[in-house]
Each structure stands twice: as structure tokens, then as C-alpha cells.
Design a protein around this motif. Structure first.
Motif, mmCIF file in Angstrom:
data_model
loop_
_atom_site.group_PDB
_atom_site.id
_atom_site.type_symbol
_atom_site.label_atom_id
_atom_site.label_comp_id
_atom_site.label_asym_id
_atom_site.label_seq_id
_atom_site.Cartn_x
_atom_site.Cartn_y
_atom_site.Cartn_z
ATOM 1 N N ARG A 32 0.935 -1.132 -0.054
ATOM 2 C CA ARG A 32 0.052 -0.021 0.092
ATOM 3 C C ARG A 32 0.907 1.059 -0.119
ATOM 4 O O ARG A 32 0.650 2.403 -0.709
ATOM 5 C CB ARG A 32 -0.878 0.082 1.069
ATOM 6 C CG ARG A 32 -2.145 -0.957 1.216
ATOM 7 C CD ARG A 32 -2.814 -1.115 2.537
ATOM 8 N NE ARG A 32 -3.450 0.344 2.580
ATOM 9 C CZ ARG A 32 -4.095 0.619 3.988
ATOM 10 N NH1 ARG A 32 -3.901 0.122 4.805
ATOM 11 N NH2 ARG A 32 -4.522 1.961 3.769
ATOM 12 N N LEU A 36 1.912 4.417 -3.298
ATOM 13 C CA LEU A 36 1.699 5.850 -3.314
ATOM 14 C C LEU A 36 3.058 6.627 -3.700
ATOM 15 O O LEU A 36 3.959 6.598 -3.021
ATOM 16 C CB LEU A 36 1.509 6.203 -1.636
ATOM 17 C CG LEU A 36 0.271 5.667 -0.989
ATOM 18 C CD1 LEU A 36 0.122 6.181 0.173
ATOM 19 C CD2 LEU A 36 -0.826 5.955 -1.710
ATOM 20 N N SER A 42 -4.380 14.197 -2.739
ATOM 21 C CA SER A 42 -4.860 12.806 -2.274
ATOM 22 C C SER A 42 -3.967 11.766 -1.707
ATOM 23 O O SER A 42 -4.449 10.994 -0.922
ATOM 24 C CB SER A 42 -5.895 12.517 -3.288
ATOM 25 O OG SER A 42 -4.937 12.253 -4.228
ATOM 26 N N THR A 43 -3.031 11.846 -2.551
ATOM 27 C CA THR A 43 -1.853 10.997 -1.950
ATOM 28 C C THR A 43 -1.382 11.126 -0.638
ATOM 29 O O THR A 43 -1.019 10.235 0.189
ATOM 30 C CB THR A 43 -0.764 10.807 -3.192
ATOM 31 O OG1 THR A 43 -1.401 10.490 -4.245
ATOM 32 C CG2 THR A 43 0.173 9.441 -2.929
ATOM 33 N N ASN A 45 -2.821 12.430 1.710
ATOM 34 C CA ASN A 45 -3.889 11.985 2.625
ATOM 35 C C ASN A 45 -3.982 10.566 2.834
ATOM 36 O O ASN A 45 -3.994 10.213 4.095
ATOM 37 C CB ASN A 45 -5.310 12.590 2.242
ATOM 38 C CG ASN A 45 -5.444 14.098 2.346
ATOM 39 O OD1 ASN A 45 -4.655 14.766 3.056
ATOM 40 N ND2 ASN A 45 -6.258 14.734 1.455
ATOM 41 N N GLU A 46 -3.675 9.849 1.668
ATOM 42 C CA GLU A 46 -3.653 8.352 1.799
ATOM 43 C C GLU A 46 -2.645 7.777 2.344
ATOM 44 O O GLU A 46 -2.765 6.932 3.390
ATOM 45 C CB GLU A 46 -3.529 7.918 0.161
ATOM 46 C CG GLU A 46 -4.949 8.057 -0.520
ATOM 47 C CD GLU A 46 -4.643 7.684 -1.804
ATOM 48 O OE1 GLU A 46 -5.589 7.919 -2.563
ATOM 49 O OE2 GLU A 46 -3.829 7.133 -2.048
#
Length: 468
Positions: A32, A36, A42-43, A45-46
Motif C-alpha cells: 500500500r 503511493l 489525495s496521495t 492524505n492516503e
């Protein structure tokens, strides 16, 4: 039916077993995180989400975010989001991967071969990151992780609970380790690593690093040479093998060999410090000595460093003022006693769940690994270590009966030592013990005073937590 897993004899079988049975959470989380790759909003935040989903990983990343190795601005970081903004996406991603790997492996099985392999991996990673020319943060973190994971097959294997791990351990060291691995495992660590890199989807750079092909870039070459250097330097810094590697690294980074020689010594000191930040101070003694005389037995006790004492005490006070955490404070106290008070060996004993014994919680210094199982004080009976239990900080004289731990340590009880208690109210809940091992040196009154100051910080933490 035996609880021992089946024996494996192929690379594929080992990769499947390590990925699906031994380390599935590590494998999936690394997939995961490695997915990234772009520092878009967005990334970011991921990445924060992946880290915040694991409380221990969050704590470790924040601790690293405030270390000198990563945080050059020295601005205090308290949230993962702030860490990504201030220190950088790639640096925080690197911290998360490193922390996850180290914590997972250490928790599973901290056997000597694993600790040795971790020491080499972290040393190589620091060398590669510090030696890489330029200021490209993504490239620096890429080579750090590349070197850290170059021997992921070996690290994963030594963390596993298999019969073959015990068999291989009994055969090492060996002049031809690959042949012994092939005989016992049916494959080699190198082949297992390549299988894990593909299975865990660790990316093209890692694939290039561990492949059997020639280096595809100076960065790949630097990682490979840094890994070799970490292993060869254990035999000393002036061996022909090390000289050859220094010349190769000089070519990788476009520097003179003499310049590289000076830098790698400093980088080893950096690796010692980052080991503390990663919560594995016990591997510092496994790193190569920075000077040519460091391989010789130490004949003089370390000396107290008042300036360092003050610095560490201030850091502890700042920690207490913000969000007291007993584990962190005690780790800092143990480090302070070791480095700043000048005691070679330090142990913090704390009550177990039944409160019947004081058992080791924090250890630091050469020869303390053997204390993990044997340095236990029974609170209800007059066992051999009962004489160490004190009501206030003091210098303990040698015990008249001689060694108190003759099975695992010849020096406890035969040398002057420092001891100091921790209380929760009127109840003894912990004990710090520090000595200089084989050295005869008696701690000074100044060292006793400094020792007491550090223990007062741990005592204050317990008091604050009790009031919360």
C-alpha cells in the motif's frame, strides 16, 4: 499435531510462506505504501491515513520526524500531516517503511542473527543516503530504502519461527554461506529477496538493486556497494575489501576515495544515532567501530559528559511538559545514563503483570542481551539479586558472595554499580541498575548525582501519569 510449520525447499515456497503466514500485515502494508508514488493532495492524505491507522507506526514516524537525521529545521512536529508538509512526502514515506519493517521483525523474533542483519541493513541505508550526491529528496529516500531492503529475504527468514532457521543458525558462520543456505533451505537469501521484492511489489528501483544484472544507474550501484561495505567493514576499515569498495563508491558519487573514507566513518556514527531513533539501540554495538582501535576491548570506563546530561535532561523535560509517555521517557533516561552519565551497561527493571517480579524492560550496552531472561528480581523471596533492591539512588559495592548471575554474566555483583528505584506511591515498581561490566572503575559521586537526576525524571513521569 506439531505447531511447527512444514519444511520448505524452494524459493516459491519460502516467498509464499513468509508473505502469507509469517509477515502478511507487513507485506500488505508495504504494498500500500509503495503504491503511493505522487505527492498530490489525495496521495498525501492516503499516506497519512495508512500511518494513522497504526498507533505504533504513528508514534514512531513522529519520533523520527523530530530527529536530527530527518528534521533539519528542528521545528517540533506533532502530527503526521504536519510532518509530510514540513519534512516531505518521500521522507515520511521512507520513515513509515523503515519503522514498519524494523518494528515488525523485532517484535516477532529478536534472535542474534536478525539483530546482526538489521544492523547491517540500517548501516548500509544510512551510508547510501548520506553518500548520494545532490539534494534530490526522493532519490535520497529511494537509496535509503533500497539499501535497507536489499537483504529483505534474510531479514524475513531470521524473523520466522521455522525449524530450518535453527538448523541454519547452528551452521553459521561458514566460509560459503550461500552453499549452506542452499543445502538447508533449498534456495538462498538472495533468491528469496528477489521473490519478495516481486511479490510485495516493492518497485522498479528495488527490482534493479537486487537483480543479477549489472547496475542500471550510479544510484543502484551505490546501494549495492553500500550493502557490501556494511558487511565488510565489520572486519575493520583498512582491509583490502573495504579499500576496493571505497574506490568503487568514490566512482559512484564522483568523489576522491580519501574523501569517501572520511565520510563513511562519520556516517557510521550517524547510523548509531538513527538506531536510537528507530528504537533499536541494542544494534549499536553490532555496527563497525569508527576508529581503527575500536575493535580492541575497552580498558577505560566512559566518562560523564555534563553538557550532554543537561541536553538530554532538557529533552526529557520537554517531553514531560507536552505529553508524558512512560516508555519514551524511560528509553531516554536509559540512554542518558549510558551516554551522558557514562555507564557502559544499563537496565531498567519493571514489575511484571503479576507484580511478583522485576523484569528487564530496557537494556543498553555490551553484554546486556543475556540479561533479558536471567536478570529477574523476585519481590517476594530473598533471591540472588535481592541485594540490588534499594530505597534510594546509591553506589552499590561489590557483593561479598561474588557474581550474582554466574550463568549468564560474570560481572554483576563483582563490580561497583549504581542502583535507583521507581515508585508508584509507596509501591516499588521499577529499578534502574548500571555498571561498567568487566571494568573495575567505581562510579564517582558526580555520576551518582547525575544518575539520580535522570531517575527523578522517570519518577516524575510516573507521578504525572498517576494524576492524569
Amino acid at each position: 499435531m506439531s505447531d511447527q510449520p512444514s519444511r520448505f525447499h524452494t524459493t516459491h515456497a519460502w516467498v509464499d510462506y513468509l508473505s502469507q503466514v509469517e509477515l502478511p500485515v507487513l507485506a500488505n502494508t508495504l504494498k500500500r505504501i509503495n503504491h503511493l508514488t505522487d505527492s498530490t493532495s489525495s496521495t498525501v492524505n492516503e499516506l497519512a491515513g495508512v500511518i494513522l491507522n497504526d498507533a505504533q507506526l504513528t508514534s514512531q514516524v513522529l519520533r523520527l520526524s523530530n530527529s536530527a537525521f530527518y528534521n533539519h529545521s528542528r521545528i517540533q512536529v506533532s502530527t503526521v500531516s504536519r510532518a509530510i508538509t514540513l519534512i516531505g512526502f518521500d521522507a515520511v514515506k521512507s520513515m513509515a517503511i523503515s519503522s514498519l519493517l524494523i518494528d515488525t521483525l523485532i517484535e516477532r523474533n529478536p534472535r542474534p542473527h536478525l539483530l546482526k542483519s538489521l544492523a547491517r541493513a540500517l548501516h548500509a541505508a544510512v551510508q547510501a543516503r548520506c553518500l548520494l550526491p545532490g539534494k534530490n529528496e526522493q532519490a535520497r529516500e529511494e537509496v535509503f530504502i533500497g539499501a535497507l531492503l536489499t537483504n529483505i529475504g534474510e531479514l524475513a527468514f531470521w524473523s520466522s519461527a521455522t525449524e530450518q532457521a535453527g538448523e541454519l543458525s547452528a551452521r553459521l558462520p561458514d566460509d560459503n554461506p550461500a552453499a549452506v543456505q542452499k543445502e538447508i533451505l533449498g534456495t538462498t537469501f538472495v533468491e528469496i529477496t528477489r521473490g519478495l521484492v516481486d511479490n510485495w511489489k516493492l518497485g522498479q528501483f528495488m527490482h534493479d538493486v537486487v537483480s543479477a544484472n549489472r547496475a542500471t544507474s550510479p544510484a543502484v550501484s551505490l546501494v549495492r556497494h553500500s550493502v557490501e561495505l556494511a558487511r565488510e567493514a565489520e572486519e575493520g576499515w583498512r582491509t583490502p575489501a573495504v579499500e576496493k569498495l571505497l574506490a568503487a563508491i568514490a566512482k559512484d558519487v564522483d568523489e576522491k576515495p580519501a574523501t569517501v573514507r572520511d565520510r563513511v566513518r562519520l556516517n557510521t556514527a550517524e547510523a548509531e544515532e538513527i538506531a536510537i531513533s528507530f528504537g533499536i539501540p541494542q544494534i549499536r554495538g553490532l555496527l563497525p567501530g569508527r576508529g581503527e582501535g575500536n575493535d580492541a576491548p575497552q580498558t577505560e570506563a566512559p566518562v560523564a559528559d555534563p553538557a550532554l546530561q543537561l541536553s538530554i535532561l532538557r529533552e526529557i523535560s520537554a517531553t514531560l511538559a507536552s505529553q508524558p509517555d512512560l516508555n519514551t521517557v524511560c528509553q531516554m533516561v536509559v540512554e542518558g545514563i549510558h551516554r551522558a552519565v557514562g555507564m557502559r551497561r544499563v537496565v531498567l527493571l519493571m514489575t511484571d503483570r503479576a507484580s511478583n517480579q522485576l523484569v528487564p524492560r530496557k537494556l543498553l550496552g555490551p553484554g546486556t542481551d543475556s540479561w533479558r531472561d536471567d536478570f529477574v528480581i523476585d519481590r517476594d523471596t530473598r533471591g540472588p539479586l535481592a541485594s540490588l533492591m534499594v530505597e534510594s539512588c546509591q553506589i552499590l559495592p561489590p557483593h561479598p558472595s561474588g557474581p550474582l548471575l554466574p550463568v549468564c554474566d560474570a560481572w554483576v555483583g563483582t563490580r561497583p554499580a549504581l542502583a535507583g528505584p521507581l515508585f508508584a506511591g509507596d509501591r516499588l515498581v521499577g529499578l534502574f541498575f548500571a555498571d561498567n561490566g568487566q571494568l573495575q572503575t567505581k562510579p564517582s559521586q558526580d555520576q551518582l548525582v547525575a544518575f539520580s537526576h535522570f531517575i527523578q525524571q522517570a519518577q516524575l513521569c510516573i507521578t504525572l501519569l498517576a494524576r492524569a
